[in-house]
Design a protein around this motif. Sequence first.
Motif, PDB file in Angstrom:
ATOM      1  N   PHE A  55     -22.129   3.257  29.597  1.00 56.75           N
ATOM      2  CA  PHE A  55     -20.882   2.496  29.646  1.00 56.75           C
ATOM      3  C   PHE A  55     -20.095   2.723  28.357  1.00 56.75           C
ATOM      4  CE2 PHE A  55     -18.899  -1.442  31.556  1.00 56.75           C
ATOM      5  CZ  PHE A  55     -17.864  -1.560  30.652  1.00 56.75           C
ATOM      6  N   PHE A  56     -20.789   2.615  27.211  1.00 55.09           N
ATOM      7  CA  PHE A  56     -20.111   2.806  25.934  1.00 55.09           C
ATOM      8  C   PHE A  56     -19.582   4.230  25.791  1.00 55.09           C
ATOM      9  CE2 PHE A  56     -20.080   4.048  21.459  1.00 55.09           C
ATOM     10  CZ  PHE A  56     -19.127   3.150  20.989  1.00 55.09           C
ATOM     11  N   ALA A  57     -20.408   5.217  26.104  1.00 57.39           N
ATOM     12  CA  ALA A  57     -19.985   6.616  25.973  1.00 57.39           C
ATOM     13  C   ALA A  57     -18.780   6.904  26.870  1.00 57.39           C
ATOM     14  CB  ALA A  57     -21.140   7.549  26.300  1.00 57.39           C
ATOM     15  N   ASP A  58     -18.786   6.363  28.078  1.00 51.73           N
ATOM     16  CA  ASP A  58     -17.632   6.536  28.972  1.00 51.73           C
ATOM     17  C   ASP A  58     -16.386   5.853  28.417  1.00 51.73           C
ATOM     18  OD1 ASP A  58     -18.968   8.100  30.814  1.00 51.73           O
ATOM     19  OD2 ASP A  58     -19.400   6.428  32.176  1.00 51.73           O
ATOM     20  N   ALA A  59     -16.564   4.676  27.816  1.00 53.43           N
ATOM     21  CA  ALA A  59     -15.423   3.956  27.239  1.00 53.43           C
ATOM     22  C   ALA A  59     -14.808   4.749  26.093  1.00 53.43           C
ATOM     23  CB  ALA A  59     -15.864   2.571  26.763  1.00 53.43           C
ATOM     24  N   VAL A  60     -15.639   5.330  25.237  1.00 51.47           N
ATOM     25  CA  VAL A  60     -15.135   6.163  24.145  1.00 51.47           C
ATOM     26  C   VAL A  60     -14.315   7.314  24.710  1.00 51.47           C
ATOM     27  CG1 VAL A  60     -15.826   7.778  22.314  1.00 51.47           C
ATOM     28  CG2 VAL A  60     -16.941   5.548  22.503  1.00 51.47           C
ATOM     29  N   MET A  61     -14.836   7.951  25.743  1.00 52.74           N
ATOM     30  CA  MET A  61     -14.143   9.071  26.366  1.00 52.74           C
ATOM     31  C   MET A  61     -12.791   8.629  26.934  1.00 52.74           C
ATOM     32  SD  MET A  61     -15.312  11.212  29.741  1.00 52.74           S
ATOM     33  CE  MET A  61     -15.231   9.718  30.707  1.00 52.74           C
ATOM     34  N   GLN A  62     -12.763   7.514  27.637  1.00 59.48           N
ATOM     35  CA  GLN A  62     -11.530   7.031  28.258  1.00 59.48           C
ATOM     36  C   GLN A  62     -10.479   6.658  27.217  1.00 59.48           C
ATOM     37  OE1 GLN A  62     -10.693   7.130  31.425  1.00 59.48           O
ATOM     38  NE2 GLN A  62     -12.670   7.987  31.971  1.00 59.48           N
ATOM     39  N   VAL A  63     -10.900   6.008  26.135  1.00 64.50           N
ATOM     40  CA  VAL A  63      -9.956   5.632  25.074  1.00 64.50           C
ATOM     41  C   VAL A  63      -9.366   6.881  24.439  1.00 64.50           C
ATOM     42  CG1 VAL A  63      -9.807   4.617  22.756  1.00 64.50           C
ATOM     43  CG2 VAL A  63     -10.954   3.377  24.603  1.00 64.50           C
ATOM     44  N   ARG A  64     -10.205   7.862  24.157  1.00 71.83           N
ATOM     45  CA  ARG A  64      -9.704   9.089  23.533  1.00 71.83           C
ATOM     46  C   ARG A  64      -8.721   9.821  24.448  1.00 71.83           C
ATOM     47  NH1 ARG A  64      -8.117  10.165  19.049  1.00 71.83           N
ATOM     48  NH2 ARG A  64      -6.461  11.089  20.192  1.00 71.83           N
ATOM     49  N   LEU A  65      -9.040   9.910  25.723  1.00 72.48           N
ATOM     50  CA  LEU A  65      -8.136  10.557  26.672  1.00 72.48           C
ATOM     51  C   LEU A  65      -6.808   9.809  26.774  1.00 72.48           C
ATOM     52  CD1 LEU A  65     -10.589  11.521  29.551  1.00 72.48           C
ATOM     53  CD2 LEU A  65      -9.475  13.067  27.931  1.00 72.48           C
ATOM     54  N   ALA A  66      -6.856   8.488  26.803  1.00 72.73           N
ATOM     55  CA  ALA A  66      -5.631   7.691  26.889  1.00 72.73           C
ATOM     56  C   ALA A  66      -4.771   7.901  25.640  1.00 72.73           C
ATOM     57  CB  ALA A  66      -5.980   6.210  27.037  1.00 72.73           C
ATOM     58  N   ARG A  67      -5.381   7.978  24.494  1.00 75.85           N
ATOM     59  CA  ARG A  67      -4.607   8.199  23.258  1.00 75.85           C
ATOM     60  C   ARG A  67      -3.979   9.575  23.236  1.00 75.85           C
ATOM     61  NH1 ARG A  67      -8.369   5.157  18.812  1.00 75.85           N
ATOM     62  NH2 ARG A  67      -7.807   3.063  19.458  1.00 75.85           N
ATOM     63  N   TRP A  68      -4.700  10.591  23.734  1.00 75.56           N
ATOM     64  CA  TRP A  68      -4.107  11.933  23.802  1.00 75.56           C
ATOM     65  C   TRP A  68      -2.902  11.936  24.722  1.00 75.56           C
ATOM     66  CZ3 TRP A  68      -9.332  14.898  24.281  1.00 75.56           C
ATOM     67  CH2 TRP A  68      -9.775  15.240  23.017  1.00 75.56           C
ATOM     68  N   LYS A  69      -2.981  11.230  25.826  1.00 70.76           N
ATOM     69  CA  LYS A  69      -1.843  11.169  26.754  1.00 70.76           C
ATOM     70  C   LYS A  69      -0.646  10.475  26.115  1.00 70.76           C
ATOM     71  CE  LYS A  69      -4.595  11.392  30.940  1.00 70.76           C
ATOM     72  NZ  LYS A  69      -5.075  10.679  32.115  1.00 70.76           N
ATOM     73  N   GLN A  70      -0.900   9.440  25.319  1.00 71.54           N
ATOM     74  CA  GLN A  70       0.175   8.737  24.626  1.00 71.54           C
ATOM     75  C   GLN A  70       0.840   9.618  23.583  1.00 71.54           C
ATOM     76  OE1 GLN A  70      -1.619   5.242  22.949  1.00 71.54           O
ATOM     77  NE2 GLN A  70      -1.396   4.058  24.827  1.00 71.54           N
TER      78      GLN A  70
END
Length: 72
Positions: A55-70
Amino acid sequence: MYALSNPDATTGLHEIGHFVRRLLSAQENAKIGQFVGAKRQDDGTWRFDTDAEEFFADAVMQVRLARWKQDK
């Protein structure tokens, strides 16, 4: 094992999440542990079972992807 059998563009980010969690302080792990469903031990430390760790590893991945999109 999944990282080796079917890697894609997000695999590295997910695997970094596993590494990063081990670098966090006890206080940070307590906050994260509550969020991801880790089990608090009698000595006050947190036990991250497979589900909590993933869960944590997936959350890190999702946050990083969202920031790249921003940033685009």
